[in-house]
Design a protein around this motif. Structure first.
Motif, PDB file in Angstrom:
ATOM      1  N   GLY A 115       0.502  -1.160   0.015  1.00 18.17           N
ATOM      2  CA  GLY A 115       0.017   0.003   0.012  1.00 18.17           C
ATOM      3  C   GLY A 115       0.810   1.373  -0.027  1.00 18.17           C
ATOM      4  N   THR A 116       0.020   2.469  -0.413  1.00 18.82           N
ATOM      5  CA  THR A 116       0.524   3.766  -0.305  1.00 18.82           C
ATOM      6  C   THR A 116      -0.692   4.614  -0.697  1.00 18.82           C
ATOM      7  OG1 THR A 116       2.585   3.115  -0.764  1.00 18.82           O
ATOM      8  CG2 THR A 116       2.168   5.453  -1.121  1.00 18.82           C
ATOM      9  N   ALA A 117      -0.694   5.529   0.351  1.00 22.74           N
ATOM     10  CA  ALA A 117      -2.064   6.665  -0.063  1.00 22.74           C
ATOM     11  C   ALA A 117      -1.652   7.960  -0.498  1.00 22.74           C
ATOM     12  CB  ALA A 117      -2.885   6.698   1.371  1.00 22.74           C
ATOM     13  N   ALA A 118      -2.372   8.528  -1.178  1.00 23.65           N
ATOM     14  CA  ALA A 118      -1.730   9.939  -1.585  1.00 23.65           C
ATOM     15  C   ALA A 118      -1.345  10.664  -0.324  1.00 23.65           C
ATOM     16  CB  ALA A 118      -2.849  10.445  -2.367  1.00 23.65           C
ATOM     17  N   ALA A 119      -0.281  11.103  -0.326  1.00 27.08           N
ATOM     18  CA  ALA A 119       0.160  11.778   0.834  1.00 27.08           C
ATOM     19  C   ALA A 119       1.034  12.965   0.521  1.00 27.08           C
ATOM     20  CB  ALA A 119       0.855  10.884   1.846  1.00 27.08           C
ATOM     21  N   ALA A 120       1.023  13.919   1.249  1.00 26.25           N
ATOM     22  CA  ALA A 120       1.980  15.191   1.035  1.00 26.25           C
ATOM     23  C   ALA A 120       3.506  14.689   1.392  1.00 26.25           C
ATOM     24  CB  ALA A 120       1.751  16.398   1.840  1.00 26.25           C
ATOM     25  N   GLN A 121       4.562  15.154   0.427  1.00 19.07           N
ATOM     26  CA  GLN A 121       5.616  15.122   0.741  1.00 19.07           C
ATOM     27  C   GLN A 121       6.104  15.494   2.060  1.00 19.07           C
ATOM     28  OE1 GLN A 121       8.023  13.013  -1.263  1.00 19.07           O
ATOM     29  NE2 GLN A 121       6.403  12.262  -2.313  1.00 19.07           N
ATOM     30  N   ASN A 137      11.008  13.008   8.694  1.00 20.13           N
ATOM     31  CA  ASN A 137      10.178  11.461   8.403  1.00 20.13           C
ATOM     32  C   ASN A 137      11.203  10.461   9.434  1.00 20.13           C
ATOM     33  OD1 ASN A 137       9.596   9.162   7.510  1.00 20.13           O
ATOM     34  ND2 ASN A 137       9.143   9.789   5.517  1.00 20.13           N
ATOM     35  N   PRO A 138      10.503   9.885  10.466  1.00 19.63           N
ATOM     36  CA  PRO A 138      11.244   9.077  11.232  1.00 19.63           C
ATOM     37  C   PRO A 138      11.858   7.911  10.389  1.00 19.63           C
ATOM     38  CG  PRO A 138       8.997   8.979  11.633  1.00 19.63           C
ATOM     39  CD  PRO A 138       9.011  10.123  10.723  1.00 19.63           C
ATOM     40  N   PHE A 139      11.395   7.488   9.582  1.00 18.97           N
ATOM     41  CA  PHE A 139      11.584   6.477   8.760  1.00 18.97           C
ATOM     42  C   PHE A 139      13.298   6.685   8.090  1.00 18.97           C
ATOM     43  CE2 PHE A 139       7.066   5.160   8.358  1.00 18.97           C
ATOM     44  CZ  PHE A 139       7.248   3.799   9.070  1.00 18.97           C
ATOM     45  N   LEU A 140      13.530   7.996   7.858  1.00 10.74           N
ATOM     46  CA  LEU A 140      14.663   8.169   7.305  1.00 10.74           C
ATOM     47  C   LEU A 140      15.992   8.585   8.080  1.00 10.74           C
ATOM     48  CD1 LEU A 140      13.202  10.101   4.239  1.00 10.74           C
ATOM     49  CD2 LEU A 140      13.741   7.639   4.634  1.00 10.74           C
ATOM     50  N   ILE A 170       4.681   7.838   5.099  1.00 10.14           N
ATOM     51  CA  ILE A 170       4.983   6.249   4.660  1.00 10.14           C
ATOM     52  C   ILE A 170       5.005   6.353   3.112  1.00 10.14           C
ATOM     53  CG2 ILE A 170       3.529   4.211   4.242  1.00 10.14           C
ATOM     54  CD1 ILE A 170       2.102   4.736   6.849  1.00 10.14           C
ATOM     55  N   ILE A 171       4.496   7.025   2.122  1.00  8.96           N
ATOM     56  CA  ILE A 171       4.749   6.946   0.589  1.00  8.96           C
ATOM     57  C   ILE A 171       6.187   7.630   0.684  1.00  8.96           C
ATOM     58  CG2 ILE A 171       4.227   7.894  -1.367  1.00  8.96           C
ATOM     59  CD1 ILE A 171       1.490   7.575  -0.597  1.00  8.96           C
ATOM     60  N   PRO A 172       6.600   8.714   0.988  1.00  7.15           N
ATOM     61  CA  PRO A 172       7.935   9.187   0.681  1.00  7.15           C
ATOM     62  C   PRO A 172       9.095   8.296   1.359  1.00  7.15           C
ATOM     63  CG  PRO A 172       6.574  11.097   1.728  1.00  7.15           C
ATOM     64  CD  PRO A 172       5.746   9.752   2.052  1.00  7.15           C
ATOM     65  N   VAL A 216      10.661   0.330   6.568  1.00  7.79           N
ATOM     66  CA  VAL A 216       9.230   0.841   6.302  1.00  7.79           C
ATOM     67  C   VAL A 216       8.290  -0.157   6.152  1.00  7.79           C
ATOM     68  CG1 VAL A 216       7.909   2.564   4.643  1.00  7.79           C
ATOM     69  CG2 VAL A 216      10.688   2.615   4.958  1.00  7.79           C
ATOM     70  N   SER A 217       8.466  -1.380   5.532  1.00  5.62           N
ATOM     71  CA  SER A 217       7.651  -2.318   5.188  1.00  5.62           C
ATOM     72  C   SER A 217       7.104  -2.961   6.644  1.00  5.62           C
ATOM     73  CB  SER A 217       8.204  -3.276   4.461  1.00  5.62           C
ATOM     74  OG  SER A 217       8.569  -2.554   3.001  1.00  5.62           O
ATOM     75  N   THR A 218       8.173  -3.371   7.310  1.00  5.09           N
ATOM     76  CA  THR A 218       7.581  -4.029   8.558  1.00  5.09           C
ATOM     77  C   THR A 218       6.624  -3.190   9.451  1.00  5.09           C
ATOM     78  OG1 THR A 218       9.649  -3.551   9.434  1.00  5.09           O
ATOM     79  CG2 THR A 218       9.564  -5.615   8.709  1.00  5.09           C
ATOM     80  N   VAL A 219       7.042  -2.100   9.507  1.00  6.87           N
ATOM     81  CA  VAL A 219       6.004  -1.140  10.365  1.00  6.87           C
ATOM     82  C   VAL A 219       4.910  -1.028   9.634  1.00  6.87           C
ATOM     83  CG1 VAL A 219       5.678   1.247  11.096  1.00  6.87           C
ATOM     84  CG2 VAL A 219       7.863   0.243  11.488  1.00  6.87           C
ATOM     85  N   PHE A 220       4.740  -0.569   8.248  1.00  5.77           N
ATOM     86  CA  PHE A 220       3.584  -0.292   7.745  1.00  5.77           C
ATOM     87  C   PHE A 220       2.596  -1.565   7.501  1.00  5.77           C
ATOM     88  CE2 PHE A 220       0.968  -0.256   3.651  1.00  5.77           C
ATOM     89  CZ  PHE A 220       0.190   0.773   4.014  1.00  5.77           C
TER      90      PHE A 220
END
Length: 699
Positions: free
Chosen positions: A19-25, A31-34, A54-56, A96-100
């Motif tokens: 998945g990935t929803a339209a989301a603002a960059q 971004n905590p993932f980065l 998530i998407i970024p 990212v994937s494991t969390v999402f």
């Protein structure tokens, strides 16, 4: 049930959901993932993660992996700069994937579901871009052909990496690879839709009871839970029952009102088959057909042939041989059970014939009549917190483990809790989350998963997610015997992830063949109701009194009761799974008629339905068990035989046996063929006689 870490293959963590929803960059700095997680033990900072991150993060993960692969493609191929570098290339994407994907299972919302639908085809394309890269595969093949001097674990990683590319279509010509891409893209969307439809169907059903006389037979705990549920739903003064297991299953077992039992049963078994916008019939047919087509492209007779090649069973014929042997032993027992129940109904003089919605109710009556045993009487002795401490004690006695509550750690939901896991000497092993109660944001069932898998220098972070009976008023959460067993089961999976001791993440923990992964979980179930284990945790929640020996004896005497039904409903689902996944390419079926024909061939009696009917069979159509649902019973051969090794010593906590099981099974992951690992523990191949004895089918 077990859900492995959401890893599609050896390199990417982009599988079961999506998945990935339209989301603002979001700026990288926000971004905590980065960034490196600044949290206790490096767990995900759930309190900082928002949907717009998530998407970024996914896009950055894809970009980063592509960059790493570009470097790999330019280097002279060696094990380190090709195979190891490839495994490491997907680190951010896995992060990212494991969390999402764990959130979409345990605490989803419309934003996350929209993200799933959007990202599915993008991630499928990214996976295909890697696995169908001819240059990259050429480098892997070069290392495979001339591996040089490698350790056994390195050889295993090399072989699995090479095979994963071949099985993904790396050897196909351009036209077939293009077909493969289209199939993967469509499957990624269909499996997401199936799971989301099922969750919506489960959450949309409610049975509202407004007359107290219609609650006759129900235990006080269930009535109180239903009253609380109705109040929370804005219907005070009534009782609300749902299709979550903690509600529907005890209702079917205890409700005297036959009409309401029928409504509940049909609500449960008609999910995904109601002709509405959440109907799964067309999705089931398409998934089965696409999987068959994909297998044919790769040169296999069926999807089952493709899947089982990498499992212990090796072929559909061998899996079906075990299933058929057990079916022939169990079906006559189930018919005898049905006859016993019909006699009880006849004595009641209502002129009724046993139906599927009567089975749980009359099985309970026969159980009480034959054994004077009522499972509900066990609940007061199974306070959730006590069961948890009992499980921790079992782990300590077997493997010397300690579980320490962690305060001030990010949680993905307020229901969750976290523990640090240590060796007896205080050495840190990993972190385990536990999340016990149902909610609309959580899918049904129970599973173990990982937020971070073990590897050299990396400690694991795992999670157990369940849907147990909630606390009611001043009464704590009191578990049924089935829920206790489920807790032990999922904890066994957690131990498999926590105690892994391998070098490469790809091979660690639960990353083993599907028909081996249930061994560590199912063997743990054997300790749950051993008398000396019950003495550790089965204490009355009000008085603190240890469970009486007489009640334990009744439970033990009744333990093999209704095993005909339990075995048959499970086998029916397993054989249905194999039926769908041995279809040849090009054959499209109508799920309702296909399922009906399959059950008629087996001779399944009308009073029993498969444990999962096609339109809500999430294990195989939205999970990782396609052509693999048989694995529970295959693994039961192993776990029954393995627990016998403990029993044969006269001590279920025998240190030498526990050390051997840890050393040869729990620590090894997928570093060797599963049968080799099992034989190293047991010093012989497993024997089916222990399973038959445990289920009372050894006649």
């Amino acid at each position: 049930m077990h859900i492995k870490n959401t890893t599609k293959n050896l390199i990417l963590a982009v599988s079961m959901m999506t998945g990935t929803a339209a989301a603002a960059q979001s700026p990288a700095t926000d971004n905590p993932f980065l960034k490196e997680y600044q949290t206790p033990f490096g767990v995900p900072p759930f309190d900082q993660i928002r949907p717009e991150h998530i998407i970024p993060a996914f896009e950055e993960g894809i970009k980063a992996q592509n960059g790493h692969i570009a470097v790999i493609r330019k280097a002279a191929p060696t094990f380190e700069n090709t195979i190891v570098a490839l495994e490491k290339s997907g680190a951010l994407l896995r992060k990212v994937s494991t969390v999402f994907y764990n959130l979409t299972s345990a605490n989803t919302n419309p934003e996350l579901e929209n993200i799933s639908r959007q990202m599915a085809p993008k991630l499928a394309q990214h996976s295909d871009d890697i696995y169908l890269d001819t240059v990259l595969f050429g480098l892997i093949k070069a290392v495979h052909n001339k591996p040089g001097k490698l350790t056994p674990e390195q050889k295993r990683l090399l072989e699995k990496t090479y095979k994963s590319f071949v099985r993904a279509g790396a050897n196909l010509d351009a036209d077939k690879q293009a077909q493969m891409r289209e199939i993967n893209k469509e499957l990624s969307l269909l499996t997401v839709r199936f799971g989301q439809n099922l969750l919506a169907e489960t959450n949309s059903f409610e049975l509202i009871v407004d007359k107290e006389e219609d609650l006759a037979g129900l235990p006080a705990s269930l009535k109180e839970a239903a009253a609380n549920s109705a109040k929370e739903a804005g219907k005070p003064g009534k009782w609300r029952f749902t299709l979550h297991n903690a509600s529907v299953m005890p209702f079917l077992q205890y409700a005297d009102n036959r009409r309401l039992r029928e409504i509940m049963y049909k609500g449960y078994t008609s999910r995904g088959n109601q002709g509405n916008d959440k109907d799964n019939k067309e999705i089931v047919a398409k998934i089965a057909m696409l999987r068959a087509s994909k297998a044919a492209l790769l040169g296999y007779a069926s999807h089952a042939d493709f899947i089982l090649e990498e499992n212990m069973a090796k072929t559909p014929a061998q899996a079906n041989e075990l299933l058929t042997r057990l079916w022939n032993a169990a079906l006559p027992v189930a018919k005898e059970e049905a006859a016993e129940m019909q006699k009880v109904m006849d004595r009641e003089g209502k002129g009724e014939q046993l139906q599927a919605w009567d089975w749980f109710y009359y099985a309970d009556k026969v159980r009480k009549e034959k054994y004077n045993y009522d499972a509900e009487a066990m609940r007061p002795y199974f306070k959730l917190e006590n069961v948890r401490e009992g499980i921790f004690t079992v782990a300590k006695k077997l493997y010397g483990l300690k579980f320490l509550p962690i305060k001030d750690i990010p949680l993905y939901h307020t229901d969750a809790m976290a523990y640090e896991v240590q060796e007896a000497n205080g050495k840190h092993i990993g972190v385990i989350y536990m999340d016990f109660f149902p909610r609309t944001s959580k899918r049904g069932g129970a599973w173990m998963t990982s937020y971070r898998k073990q590897a050299a220098g990396v400690s694991p972070v795992v999670s157990i997610v369940c849907n147990f009976s909630k606390p009611n008023g001043n009464q704590p959460a009191l578990l049924t015997p089935d829920e206790v067993e489920t807790f032990f089961h999922e904890f066994g999976h957690a131990l498999h992830g926590l105690l892994s001791a391998v070098k490469y993440e790809t091979l660690s923990g639960t990353s083993v063949p599907r028909d081996f992964v249930e061994l560590p979980s199912q063997i743990m179930e054997h300790w749950a109701f051993e008398p000396e284990v019950l003495q550790l945790y089965a204490k009355h929640y009000e008085t603190g009194a240890i469970i009486p020996d007489g009640l334990v004896e009744k439970m033990k005497s009744a333990s093999k009761f209704n095993q005909g039904f339990a075995t048959v409903e499970y086998l029916a689902a397993s054989l249905l799974d194999m039926g769908y996944h041995t279809l040849p390419a090009g054959q499209q079926v109508d799920p309702v008629s296909f399922e009906k024909t399959q059950m008629e061939k087996l001779g399944l009696i009308d009073q029993i339905a498969p444990r999962y009917k096609s339109t809500y069979f999430q294990h195989i159509f939205s999970g990782g068990y396609s052509a693999g649902y048989y694995s529970y019973i295959w693994s039961e051969v192993l776990d029954s035989d393995a627990f016998a090794a403990f029993k044969e010593t006269g001590d279920i906590f025998d240190p030498a046996t526990a050390a051997s099981f840890r050393r040869n099974v729990l620590e090894k992951g997928d570093t060797d063929d599963p049968m080799n690992l099992y034989k190293a523990f047991r010093m012989r191949a497993p024997e089916v006689k222990f399973l038959l004895k445990n289920r009372g089918l050894d006649k």
